[in-house]
Design a protein around this motif. Structure first.
Motif, mmCIF file in Angstrom:
data_model
loop_
_atom_site.group_PDB
_atom_site.id
_atom_site.type_symbol
_atom_site.label_atom_id
_atom_site.label_comp_id
_atom_site.label_asym_id
_atom_site.label_seq_id
_atom_site.Cartn_x
_atom_site.Cartn_y
_atom_site.Cartn_z
ATOM 1 N N ASN A 4 0.812 -1.211 0.000
ATOM 2 C CA ASN A 4 0.000 0.000 0.000
ATOM 3 C C ASN A 4 0.850 1.267 0.000
ATOM 4 O O ASN A 4 0.403 2.315 -0.419
ATOM 5 C CB ASN A 4 -0.913 0.028 1.227
ATOM 6 C CG ASN A 4 -2.030 -0.989 1.104
ATOM 7 O OD1 ASN A 4 -2.373 -1.380 -0.008
ATOM 8 N ND2 ASN A 4 -2.566 -1.425 2.231
ATOM 9 N N ILE A 8 3.193 5.736 -2.911
ATOM 10 C CA ILE A 8 3.668 6.999 -2.345
ATOM 11 C C ILE A 8 5.128 7.220 -2.715
ATOM 12 O O ILE A 8 5.536 8.301 -3.095
ATOM 13 C CB ILE A 8 3.486 7.000 -0.817
ATOM 14 C CG1 ILE A 8 1.988 6.861 -0.484
ATOM 15 C CG2 ILE A 8 4.061 8.228 -0.189
ATOM 16 C CD1 ILE A 8 1.698 6.807 0.992
ATOM 17 N N ARG A 41 0.629 15.741 -2.833
ATOM 18 C CA ARG A 41 0.021 15.045 -1.702
ATOM 19 C C ARG A 41 -1.350 14.485 -2.082
ATOM 20 O O ARG A 41 -1.694 13.352 -1.744
ATOM 21 C CB ARG A 41 -0.095 15.985 -0.505
ATOM 22 C CG ARG A 41 -0.601 15.310 0.747
ATOM 23 C CD ARG A 41 -0.324 16.141 1.988
ATOM 24 N NE ARG A 41 -0.943 17.467 1.917
ATOM 25 C CZ ARG A 41 -0.265 18.602 1.796
ATOM 26 N NH1 ARG A 41 1.056 18.585 1.718
ATOM 27 N NH2 ARG A 41 -0.898 19.757 1.747
ATOM 28 N N GLY A 42 -2.132 15.276 -2.804
ATOM 29 C CA GLY A 42 -3.436 14.801 -3.246
ATOM 30 C C GLY A 42 -3.325 13.641 -4.210
ATOM 31 O O GLY A 42 -4.095 12.664 -4.135
ATOM 32 N N ARG A 44 -0.831 11.470 -4.399
ATOM 33 C CA ARG A 44 -0.384 10.284 -3.662
ATOM 34 C C ARG A 44 -1.547 9.617 -2.921
ATOM 35 O O ARG A 44 -1.670 8.393 -2.892
ATOM 36 C CB ARG A 44 0.727 10.658 -2.670
ATOM 37 C CG ARG A 44 2.034 11.048 -3.331
ATOM 38 C CD ARG A 44 3.186 10.979 -2.334
ATOM 39 N NE ARG A 44 2.992 11.875 -1.206
ATOM 40 C CZ ARG A 44 3.421 13.130 -1.153
ATOM 41 N NH1 ARG A 44 4.066 13.629 -2.190
ATOM 42 N NH2 ARG A 44 3.215 13.874 -0.081
ATOM 43 N N GLU A 45 -2.408 10.438 -2.325
ATOM 44 C CA GLU A 45 -3.532 9.863 -1.580
ATOM 45 C C GLU A 45 -4.500 9.140 -2.504
ATOM 46 O O GLU A 45 -4.974 8.040 -2.182
ATOM 47 C CB GLU A 45 -4.260 10.975 -0.812
ATOM 48 C CG GLU A 45 -5.384 10.446 0.063
ATOM 49 C CD GLU A 45 -5.931 11.505 1.010
ATOM 50 O OE1 GLU A 45 -7.093 11.340 1.446
ATOM 51 O OE2 GLU A 45 -5.210 12.481 1.295
ATOM 52 N N ARG A 46 -4.779 9.730 -3.651
ATOM 53 C CA ARG A 46 -5.698 9.073 -4.580
ATOM 54 C C ARG A 46 -5.077 7.806 -5.174
ATOM 55 O O ARG A 46 -5.755 6.793 -5.377
ATOM 56 C CB ARG A 46 -6.098 10.030 -5.694
ATOM 57 C CG ARG A 46 -7.015 11.152 -5.261
ATOM 58 C CD ARG A 46 -8.257 10.629 -4.572
ATOM 59 N NE ARG A 46 -9.008 9.713 -5.423
ATOM 60 C CZ ARG A 46 -9.944 8.873 -4.997
ATOM 61 N NH1 ARG A 46 -10.220 8.808 -3.704
ATOM 62 N NH2 ARG A 46 -10.581 8.081 -5.844
ATOM 63 N N HIS A 48 -2.967 5.922 -3.682
ATOM 64 C CA HIS A 48 -3.017 4.940 -2.600
ATOM 65 C C HIS A 48 -4.405 4.285 -2.533
ATOM 66 O O HIS A 48 -4.526 3.061 -2.392
ATOM 67 C CB HIS A 48 -2.683 5.620 -1.276
ATOM 68 C CG HIS A 48 -2.706 4.698 -0.097
ATOM 69 N ND1 HIS A 48 -1.654 3.898 0.229
ATOM 70 C CD2 HIS A 48 -3.670 4.446 0.821
ATOM 71 C CE1 HIS A 48 -1.956 3.181 1.309
ATOM 72 N NE2 HIS A 48 -3.188 3.507 1.692
ATOM 73 N N VAL A 49 -5.448 5.088 -2.651
ATOM 74 C CA VAL A 49 -6.817 4.569 -2.603
ATOM 75 C C VAL A 49 -7.087 3.634 -3.784
ATOM 76 O O VAL A 49 -7.730 2.586 -3.626
ATOM 77 C CB VAL A 49 -7.826 5.737 -2.585
ATOM 78 C CG1 VAL A 49 -9.258 5.219 -2.753
ATOM 79 C CG2 VAL A 49 -7.698 6.536 -1.297
ATOM 80 N N TYR A 58 -2.255 6.695 -13.100
ATOM 81 C CA TYR A 58 -3.231 7.595 -12.497
ATOM 82 C C TYR A 58 -3.708 8.634 -13.514
ATOM 83 O O TYR A 58 -4.894 8.994 -13.545
ATOM 84 C CB TYR A 58 -2.636 8.286 -11.277
ATOM 85 C CG TYR A 58 -3.629 9.186 -10.574
ATOM 86 C CD1 TYR A 58 -4.752 8.646 -9.964
ATOM 87 C CD2 TYR A 58 -3.455 10.557 -10.542
ATOM 88 C CE1 TYR A 58 -5.684 9.454 -9.329
ATOM 89 C CE2 TYR A 58 -4.375 11.376 -9.906
ATOM 90 C CZ TYR A 58 -5.487 10.814 -9.306
ATOM 91 O OH TYR A 58 -6.414 11.622 -8.694
ATOM 92 N N GLU A 71 -12.621 13.909 -7.550
ATOM 93 C CA GLU A 71 -12.079 13.366 -6.293
ATOM 94 C C GLU A 71 -10.761 14.046 -5.936
ATOM 95 O O GLU A 71 -10.496 14.345 -4.770
ATOM 96 C CB GLU A 71 -11.869 11.851 -6.424
ATOM 97 C CG GLU A 71 -13.138 11.052 -6.582
ATOM 98 C CD GLU A 71 -13.972 11.049 -5.311
ATOM 99 O OE1 GLU A 71 -13.407 11.312 -4.229
ATOM 100 O OE2 GLU A 71 -15.186 10.780 -5.395
ATOM 101 N N LEU A 75 -9.459 17.050 -2.700
ATOM 102 C CA LEU A 75 -8.279 16.956 -1.835
ATOM 103 C C LEU A 75 -7.369 18.172 -1.937
ATOM 104 O O LEU A 75 -6.753 18.583 -0.955
ATOM 105 C CB LEU A 75 -7.481 15.690 -2.185
ATOM 106 C CG LEU A 75 -8.159 14.354 -1.862
ATOM 107 C CD1 LEU A 75 -7.291 13.199 -2.361
ATOM 108 C CD2 LEU A 75 -8.414 14.213 -0.367
#
Length: 451
Positions: A4, A8, A41-42, A44-46, A48-49, A58, A71, A75
């Protein structure tokens, strides 16, 4: 390292420029204004999801049109607001709205909060109008935002400690109650009578069909968002705001955005620290010949003759008619009129956004006629539009030096000083501008009393 976490690591080393370009095209967000780290940062979070390992994959998801871009927007747009954050502007709207209702008892005041974020701004406006005595049935506030999460929070209308800042919190006791079902110890729920004055909706102000059929607004709040756009997008956004504004309406922006509204056909409303602007009315300075150019014409030129009195002729011996004496204009007058046209042309160019041509015409006019307050003021507007605060400040001061009661230069310089934190200096200039308006009116009253 877990699976997971791998996206990142990869995302930190992959360029996000194509993704930033998509955000800019869709919502105007400029990576230079928010910083690369926020977008990374946004992303990386998406990633990750979604379980993606590289930004190429991506980017494919973003381009597939399945709503992933929205989405990501949720963020990268971080709400930063609180109640009565811009107190001077909010209280100014309350006063102006009340004055409108007094003048037109059957009128309805329409107000737009764009973007409305999590609701603190439009709810603050509603509280201010209610406390100013504006009847609830005679005003309506629309809150529009590009983030669904922010709109959901606004509609819930339950707020924690971070939404209540500063020392003037008396409104909290009048309009909020403790939310015993909330997760936070200090959560407070907004009263229903305030909530029902605001309607929230989703919207992107840069979309081609944004509020096309909407009736115009009396007041528009668009504070602290234009700074996140580049110059081209800022101009587009201002055009949208002008389209939505009623003819006699006012736009309120943030201190750092005041320069974007300083155009030849727009003026400050003159309320200190409100950063409110409105269109100039017919007969204002922008529609009259520049006073310094008129003063340049020699005083031997006769004024426009008054219409003759209708007196019945005396029936006596006929007298040979005498031709009216007309003073000839000096030879220089046509040249002066032509030079006056340069400033008119410069204003027209500035209104069209042709700043370089407008500045060149101003320089020609100054070279032809000499120091001129209105020319320096227009040059100041051009510098303001280019976000060159240093040059704008110098030019406004030149205009004021030549014409100490130049109201527009006083107000625009006041806006610059306030944006730079000099509230005392801004207030002094605002007071001078108010005196510049009241003094000629007082003189006119005195002249009429003598007559």
């Amino acid at each position: 390292m877990s699976a997971n976490a791998s996206p990142i690591v990869h995302a930190r080393h992959v360029a996000v420029e194509p993704i930033a370009a998509m955000l800019k095209q869709h919502m105007g967000l400029d990576i230079a204004s928010v910083g690369r780290a926020l977008i990374e940062r946004g992303v990386r979070e998406r990633m990750h999801v979604l379980g993606l390992a590289d930004t190429t994959g991506y980017l494919d998801v973003l381009q597939s049109g399945v709503g992933e871009l929205q989405e990501l927007i949720e963020l990268v747009v971080v709400p930063e607001t609180w109640f009565f954050r811009d107190r001077e502007a909010i209280l100014a709207v309350a006063r102006l709205a009340r004055d409108k209702i007094v003048r037109a008892p059957n009128a309805t005041v329409r107000i737009l909060s764009l973007p409305c974020s999590t609701g603190e701004e439009p709810y603050s406006i509603a509280m201010a109008l209610l406390e100013a005595g504006v009847p609830p049935a005679q005003f309506r506030i629309d809150g529009v935002d590009i983030c669904h999460r922010s709109l959901a929070a606004a509609q819930r209308a339950v707020y924690g400690r971070n939404s209540f800042r500063g020392k003037q919190l008396d409104y909290r006791e009048r309009h909020f109650t403790y939310d015993h079902e909330g997760a936070g110890q200090y959560d407070r729920a907004l009263a229903e009578d305030v909530r029902q004055q605001v309607a929230f909706r989703f919207g992107n102000m840069l979309a081609a069909d944004f509020m096309l059929n909407e009736a115009p607004y009396d007041f528009i709040f668009c504070r602290n968002v234009l700074i996140y756009f580049d110059r081209e997008v800022q101009l587009r956004a201002v055009q949208v705001l002008e389209r939505l504004l009623d003819r006699d309406g006012c736009i309120f922006v943030g201190p750092a955005e005041a320069g974007l509204l300083l155009k030849p056909h727009i003026e400050s409303i003159g309320i200190p620290l409100s950063f409110g602007f409105r269109r100039k009315k017919a007969g204002d300075r922008a529609d009259l010949p520049p006073p310094t150019i008129v003063a340049a014409i020699p005083r031997t030129v006769a004024p426009e003759p008054a219409p003759p009195l209708r007196v019945q002729p005396v029936r006596s011996a006929p007298v040979a008619p005498v031709a009216p004496v007309r003073q000839r204009l000096p030879e220089a007058a046509p040249a002066v009129a032509a030079k006056e046209d340069l400033l008119v042309q410069a204003r027209a160019c500035a209104d069209r956004g042709e700043l370089a041509q407008a500045e060149a015409l101003c320089k020609q006019q100054l070279h032809a006629v000499g120091p001129n307050a209105d020319a320096y003021h227009l040059q100041g507007l051009i510098s303001d539009a280019r976000q060159d605060a240093v040059a704008a400040r110098q030019l406004y001061r030149k205009a004021i030096y030549l014409q100490p009661d130049h109201r527009e230069a006083l107000l625009h310089l006041a806006a610059l000083l306030a944006a730079q934190g000099d509230d005392a200096g801004a207030r002094r200039l605002q007071e001078r501008a108010e005196r510049a308006v009241s003094t000629p009116l007082k003189q006119a009253d005195e002249e009429r009393s003598h007559v």
